[in-house]
Write a protein that holds these residues in place. Structure first.
Motif, PDB file in Angstrom:
ATOM      1  N   LEU A  51       0.636  -1.364  -0.115  1.00  0.00           N
ATOM      2  CA  LEU A  51      -0.140   0.025  -0.161  1.00  0.00           C
ATOM      3  C   LEU A  51       0.748   1.161   0.201  1.00  0.00           C
ATOM      4  O   LEU A  51       0.426   2.038  -0.408  1.00  0.00           O
ATOM      5  N   GLU A  52       2.064   1.229   0.864  1.00  0.00           N
ATOM      6  CA  GLU A  52       2.931   2.325   0.713  1.00  0.00           C
ATOM      7  C   GLU A  52       3.443   2.635  -0.810  1.00  0.00           C
ATOM      8  O   GLU A  52       3.356   3.979  -1.167  1.00  0.00           O
ATOM      9  N   ALA A  53       3.507   1.733  -1.488  1.00  0.00           N
ATOM     10  CA  ALA A  53       4.156   1.776  -2.775  1.00  0.00           C
ATOM     11  C   ALA A  53       3.019   2.023  -3.974  1.00  0.00           C
ATOM     12  O   ALA A  53       3.216   2.859  -4.789  1.00  0.00           O
ATOM     13  N   ASP A  54       1.795   1.396  -3.615  1.00  0.00           N
ATOM     14  CA  ASP A  54       0.693   1.571  -4.574  1.00  0.00           C
ATOM     15  C   ASP A  54      -0.044   2.800  -4.603  1.00  0.00           C
ATOM     16  O   ASP A  54      -0.471   3.381  -5.511  1.00  0.00           O
ATOM     17  N   ILE A  55      -0.475   3.222  -3.249  1.00  0.00           N
ATOM     18  CA  ILE A  55      -1.324   4.411  -2.994  1.00  0.00           C
ATOM     19  C   ILE A  55      -0.678   5.526  -2.287  1.00  0.00           C
ATOM     20  O   ILE A  55      -1.577   6.243  -1.862  1.00  0.00           O
ATOM     21  N   GLY A  56       0.461   5.416  -2.033  1.00  0.00           N
ATOM     22  CA  GLY A  56       1.047   6.286  -1.012  1.00  0.00           C
ATOM     23  C   GLY A  56       0.769   6.358   0.375  1.00  0.00           C
ATOM     24  O   GLY A  56       0.739   7.395   0.764  1.00  0.00           O
ATOM     25  N   LEU A  57       0.519   5.381   0.894  1.00  0.00           N
ATOM     26  CA  LEU A  57       0.346   5.293   2.209  1.00  0.00           C
ATOM     27  C   LEU A  57       1.323   5.806   3.037  1.00  0.00           C
ATOM     28  O   LEU A  57       2.417   5.426   2.932  1.00  0.00           O
ATOM     29  N   HIS A  58       1.073   6.555   4.009  1.00  0.00           N
ATOM     30  CA  HIS A  58       1.966   7.008   5.047  1.00  0.00           C
ATOM     31  C   HIS A  58       1.230   6.784   6.352  1.00  0.00           C
ATOM     32  O   HIS A  58       0.200   6.989   6.761  1.00  0.00           O
ATOM     33  N   ARG A  59       2.407   6.144   7.240  1.00  0.00           N
ATOM     34  CA  ARG A  59       1.940   5.765   8.738  1.00  0.00           C
ATOM     35  C   ARG A  59       2.829   6.471   9.718  1.00  0.00           C
ATOM     36  O   ARG A  59       3.984   6.516   9.269  1.00  0.00           O
TER      37      ARG A  59
END
Length: 88
Positions: A45-53
């Motif tokens: 998700l971090e790579a695919d949709i730019g998820l940032h936690r």
């Protein structure tokens, strides 16, 4: 549940959110069955949709999507170009 369905549900919740969400909030709003997210899927998700936690001072992790990345094309496996056999 396949990864693509998981990604779509998480992206829908996070793009509609006005502020960062916890995993529990994401899970509840998306109707996801997982008590804890799959670590490999979260990395995707971090790579695919730019998820940032981001972890706050109390240790709570907040999820959000970086601006402009949610609409970007998702990563896909490269197509196989040939049969793999070569003639000498």
């Amino acid at each position: 549940m396949p990864y693509d369905d998981f990604r779509a549900k998480v992206a829908k919740v996070l793009t509609g959110a006005e502020q960062p969400q916890t995993w529990t909030e994401v899970r509840t709003k998306a109707g996801l069955p997982q008590r804890f997210p799959n670590n490999q899927w979260v990395r995707r998700l971090e790579a695919d949709i730019g998820l940032h936690r981001q972890r706050d001072a109390h240790g709570i992790i907040h999820w959000q999507i970086k601006e402009g990345i949610a609409d970007a094309p998702t990563s896909t496996a490269p197509e196989k170009l040939g049969s793999g056999t070569r003639r000498k």
